[in-house]
Motif scaffolding. Structure first.
Motif, PDB file in Angstrom:
ATOM      1  N   ARG A 258     -14.056 -76.230 -51.401  1.00 41.09           N
ATOM      2  CA  ARG A 258     -12.833 -75.445 -51.615  1.00 41.09           C
ATOM      3  C   ARG A 258     -12.078 -75.250 -50.306  1.00 41.09           C
ATOM      4  NH1 ARG A 258     -16.212 -71.843 -54.774  1.00 41.09           N
ATOM      5  NH2 ARG A 258     -16.160 -72.591 -56.901  1.00 41.09           N
ATOM      6  N   GLN A 259     -12.807 -74.934 -49.235  1.00 42.95           N
ATOM      7  CA  GLN A 259     -12.174 -74.757 -47.928  1.00 42.95           C
ATOM      8  C   GLN A 259     -11.542 -76.066 -47.456  1.00 42.95           C
ATOM      9  OE1 GLN A 259     -15.325 -73.324 -45.454  1.00 42.95           O
ATOM     10  NE2 GLN A 259     -15.182 -71.221 -46.194  1.00 42.95           N
ATOM     11  N   GLU A 260     -12.269 -77.152 -47.644  1.00 45.22           N
ATOM     12  CA  GLU A 260     -11.769 -78.464 -47.239  1.00 45.22           C
ATOM     13  C   GLU A 260     -10.496 -78.818 -48.015  1.00 45.22           C
ATOM     14  OE1 GLU A 260     -14.238 -82.356 -46.221  1.00 45.22           O
ATOM     15  OE2 GLU A 260     -14.057 -82.038 -48.374  1.00 45.22           O
ATOM     16  N   LYS A 261     -10.498 -78.515 -49.300  1.00 46.00           N
ATOM     17  CA  LYS A 261      -9.333 -78.807 -50.129  1.00 46.00           C
ATOM     18  C   LYS A 261      -8.129 -77.966 -49.701  1.00 46.00           C
ATOM     19  CE  LYS A 261      -7.963 -79.349 -54.920  1.00 46.00           C
ATOM     20  NZ  LYS A 261      -8.396 -79.300 -56.313  1.00 46.00           N
ATOM     21  N   ALA A 262      -8.360 -76.714 -49.347  1.00 42.57           N
ATOM     22  CA  ALA A 262      -7.268 -75.847 -48.895  1.00 42.57           C
ATOM     23  C   ALA A 262      -6.650 -76.388 -47.607  1.00 42.57           C
ATOM     24  CB  ALA A 262      -7.778 -74.426 -48.695  1.00 42.57           C
ATOM     25  N   ILE A 263      -7.485 -76.875 -46.709  1.00 49.06           N
ATOM     26  CA  ILE A 263      -6.987 -77.451 -45.457  1.00 49.06           C
ATOM     27  C   ILE A 263      -6.149 -78.697 -45.743  1.00 49.06           C
ATOM     28  CG2 ILE A 263      -7.703 -78.632 -43.341  1.00 49.06           C
ATOM     29  CD1 ILE A 263     -10.134 -76.687 -43.320  1.00 49.06           C
ATOM     30  N   LYS A 264      -6.651 -79.559 -46.621  1.00 46.10           N
ATOM     31  CA  LYS A 264      -5.906 -80.778 -46.966  1.00 46.10           C
ATOM     32  C   LYS A 264      -4.600 -80.450 -47.670  1.00 46.10           C
ATOM     33  CE  LYS A 264      -9.827 -83.924 -47.382  1.00 46.10           C
ATOM     34  NZ  LYS A 264     -10.587 -84.799 -48.291  1.00 46.10           N
ATOM     35  N   ARG A 265      -4.637 -79.452 -48.572  1.00 46.44           N
ATOM     36  CA  ARG A 265      -3.440 -79.058 -49.302  1.00 46.44           C
ATOM     37  C   ARG A 265      -2.367 -78.564 -48.338  1.00 46.44           C
ATOM     38  NH1 ARG A 265      -5.265 -74.800 -52.161  1.00 46.44           N
ATOM     39  NH2 ARG A 265      -6.366 -76.161 -53.581  1.00 46.44           N
ATOM     40  N   LYS A 266      -2.764 -77.764 -47.350  1.00 44.53           N
ATOM     41  CA  LYS A 266      -1.811 -77.245 -46.368  1.00 44.53           C
ATOM     42  C   LYS A 266      -1.202 -78.375 -45.540  1.00 44.53           C
ATOM     43  CE  LYS A 266      -1.310 -73.857 -42.707  1.00 44.53           C
ATOM     44  NZ  LYS A 266      -1.951 -72.820 -41.911  1.00 44.53           N
ATOM     45  N   ALA A 267      -2.040 -79.331 -45.119  1.00 49.52           N
ATOM     46  CA  ALA A 267      -1.540 -80.472 -44.338  1.00 49.52           C
ATOM     47  C   ALA A 267      -0.576 -81.311 -45.164  1.00 49.52           C
ATOM     48  CB  ALA A 267      -2.708 -81.321 -43.848  1.00 49.52           C
TER      49      ALA A 267
ATOM     50  N   SER B  96       4.938 -83.060 -46.585  1.00 49.94           N
ATOM     51  CA  SER B  96       6.005 -83.224 -47.567  1.00 49.94           C
ATOM     52  C   SER B  96       7.259 -82.463 -47.151  1.00 49.94           C
ATOM     53  CB  SER B  96       5.543 -82.765 -48.949  1.00 49.94           C
ATOM     54  OG  SER B  96       5.419 -81.363 -49.006  1.00 49.94           O
ATOM     55  N   LYS B  97       7.074 -81.320 -46.479  1.00 44.99           N
ATOM     56  CA  LYS B  97       8.230 -80.551 -46.000  1.00 44.99           C
ATOM     57  C   LYS B  97       9.009 -81.364 -44.967  1.00 44.99           C
ATOM     58  CE  LYS B  97       7.430 -76.144 -45.043  1.00 44.99           C
ATOM     59  NZ  LYS B  97       7.170 -74.902 -44.277  1.00 44.99           N
ATOM     60  N   LYS B  98       8.287 -82.017 -44.051  1.00 45.51           N
ATOM     61  CA  LYS B  98       8.940 -82.853 -43.049  1.00 45.51           C
ATOM     62  C   LYS B  98       9.676 -84.024 -43.695  1.00 45.51           C
ATOM     63  CE  LYS B  98       5.659 -81.821 -39.356  1.00 45.51           C
ATOM     64  NZ  LYS B  98       4.563 -82.354 -38.536  1.00 45.51           N
ATOM     65  N   LEU B  99       9.055 -84.628 -44.698  1.00 48.49           N
ATOM     66  CA  LEU B  99       9.684 -85.747 -45.390  1.00 48.49           C
ATOM     67  C   LEU B  99      10.957 -85.299 -46.115  1.00 48.49           C
ATOM     68  CD1 LEU B  99       9.528 -88.730 -46.228  1.00 48.49           C
ATOM     69  CD2 LEU B  99       8.180 -88.001 -48.190  1.00 48.49           C
ATOM     70  N   LYS B 100      10.899 -84.133 -46.752  1.00 49.77           N
ATOM     71  CA  LYS B 100      12.087 -83.616 -47.436  1.00 49.77           C
ATOM     72  C   LYS B 100      13.223 -83.349 -46.451  1.00 49.77           C
ATOM     73  CE  LYS B 100       9.816 -81.472 -51.373  1.00 49.77           C
ATOM     74  NZ  LYS B 100       9.475 -80.206 -52.051  1.00 49.77           N
TER      75      LYS B 100
END
Length: 81
Positions: free
Chosen positions: A48-57, A62-66
């Motif tokens: 779960r912690q690993e997934k949260a880190i990946k989700r944030k990255a 995606s914000k930079k791409l937008k």
């Protein structure tokens, strides 16, 4: 249920994965009776912690791409005017 326990895909959880797999090999019947349950809970928390880190990255990427896409659209709109 958990994802495949490959160390290269889950570097943050490698220690717990190794302990969990060792528990399963050391206790072939005990694993069905809850002998490895504490490690399973730790493993789930780590995933779960690993997934949260990946989700944030991924969100930051995606914000930079937008932003780049928006800048490109504004640039092309200015050229056409």
């Amino acid at each position: 249920m958990h994802p495949p326990l490959t160390l290269h895909r889950h570097p943050l959880c490698a220690d717990i994965i190794e302990e969990f797999q060792k528990c399963h090999t050391d206790h072939p019947l005990g694993k069905f009776l809850g002998q490895c349950t504490e490690l399973k809970i730790k493993l789930d928390q780590c995933f779960r912690q690993e997934k949260a880190i990946k989700r944030k990255a991924n969100f930051e990427q995606s914000k930079k791409l937008k932003e780049r896409l928006h800048a490109y659209r504004m640039e092309t709109a200015d050229m056409q005017s």
